[in-house]
Design a protein around this motif. Sequence first.
Motif, PDB file in Angstrom:
ATOM      1  N   THR A 194       0.828  -1.210   0.000  1.00 12.15           N
ATOM      2  CA  THR A 194       0.000   0.000   0.000  1.00 12.15           C
ATOM      3  C   THR A 194       0.855   1.250   0.000  1.00 12.15           C
ATOM      4  N   ASP A 195       2.181   1.086  -0.005  1.00 12.14           N
ATOM      5  CA  ASP A 195       3.070   2.251   0.058  1.00 12.14           C
ATOM      6  C   ASP A 195       3.112   2.946  -1.298  1.00 12.14           C
ATOM      7  N   PRO A 196       2.856   4.263  -1.344  1.00 10.58           N
ATOM      8  CA  PRO A 196       2.925   4.973  -2.626  1.00 10.58           C
ATOM      9  C   PRO A 196       4.368   5.147  -3.078  1.00 10.58           C
ATOM     10  N   LEU A 198       4.909   6.671  -6.661  1.00  7.34           N
ATOM     11  CA  LEU A 198       4.681   7.917  -7.392  1.00  7.34           C
ATOM     12  C   LEU A 198       3.358   8.515  -6.956  1.00  7.34           C
ATOM     13  N   GLU A 199       3.389   9.787  -6.605  1.00  4.96           N
ATOM     14  CA  GLU A 199       2.165  10.512  -6.253  1.00  4.96           C
ATOM     15  C   GLU A 199       2.092  11.786  -7.083  1.00  4.96           C
ATOM     16  N   THR A 212      -0.387  14.955  -7.810  1.00  2.90           N
ATOM     17  CA  THR A 212      -1.569  15.619  -7.256  1.00  2.90           C
ATOM     18  C   THR A 212      -1.779  16.975  -7.926  1.00  2.90           C
ATOM     19  N   SER A 230      -4.580  13.815 -10.937  1.00  2.52           N
ATOM     20  CA  SER A 230      -4.011  13.144  -9.773  1.00  2.52           C
ATOM     21  C   SER A 230      -4.019  11.634 -10.009  1.00  2.52           C
ATOM     22  N   THR A 250      -1.790   7.795  -8.438  1.00  4.59           N
ATOM     23  CA  THR A 250      -0.779   7.177  -7.584  1.00  4.59           C
ATOM     24  C   THR A 250      -0.365   5.838  -8.176  1.00  4.59           C
ATOM     25  N   ARG A 285       1.660   2.608  -6.676  1.00  2.00           N
ATOM     26  CA  ARG A 285       2.224   2.052  -5.450  1.00  2.00           C
ATOM     27  C   ARG A 285       3.441   1.187  -5.769  1.00  2.00           C
ATOM     28  N   ASP A 287      10.352  15.347  -3.964  1.00  3.86           N
ATOM     29  CA  ASP A 287       9.601  16.213  -4.871  1.00  3.86           C
ATOM     30  C   ASP A 287      10.370  16.372  -6.180  1.00  3.86           C
TER      31      ASP A 287
END
Length: 241
Positions: free
Chosen positions: A4-6, A8-9, A11, A27, A29, A31, A70
């Motif tokens: 469940t760990d992201p 690429l995110e 937004t 947006s 995600t 994982r 980032d």
Amino acid sequence: MRTTDPLLEITGLDVHYGGVHALRGLSLTVREGEIVALLGNNGAGKTTTLSAVSGLVRASAGRIVLGGEDLTRAAAPKVVAAGVVHVPEGRRIFGLLTVHENLQLGGYLVRDARELRRRIDQVYELLPRLAERRGQQGGTLSGGEQQMLAIGRALVARPRLLMLDEPSMGLAPLVVTAVMDVIRDINAAGSAVLLVEQNAKAALKIADRGHVIENGRTVLEGSAAELAADARVVEAYLGGV
């Protein structure tokens, strides 16, 4: 391994090309360890999404984060160094260079010659047809072999996230199946995959999740199974079957 760990995110991403508003608050995600399919018609913003992540185009708003770092304003070399590798539409191999020389270019950030040789050998193990053609000019390969070479070159960089833009374009059905099998193998070996693909049926067959974008916005998202069963997706992207 799916978590469940992201990884690429993205937004609220906006991208403009002159007066064209290509992405509008997009947006999504990806994982760790999963394959995410990005579906949509031509001009929807799929390639622009990959280009923004790669640092090839600048975002006018929003954030792009990889593993907590980032990358929204990062230049392309920094994005590659962070573990994101982009295989663009049309393969874009170096036709006058040999297969082996193309693979060497994929490791331009690798300073240790022995490590580079080891990575290329691993690509040859995964894609034995490339090993057979290692001394052949890239431009003389078949379309499917060129696509495998483009993917193999990306793998030399050891991507945390592999982004593929239309890898099945122009390929015969049996070759498409082979390419999708390779993508699944790459994912099983540890790379997350963001897959842009007009062949929605093939993409959803190997993906964990998917996003459908229209006019630069996400309009549908869900598991691959959910999207494959959604009447809107069936009608628009799966040929109504």
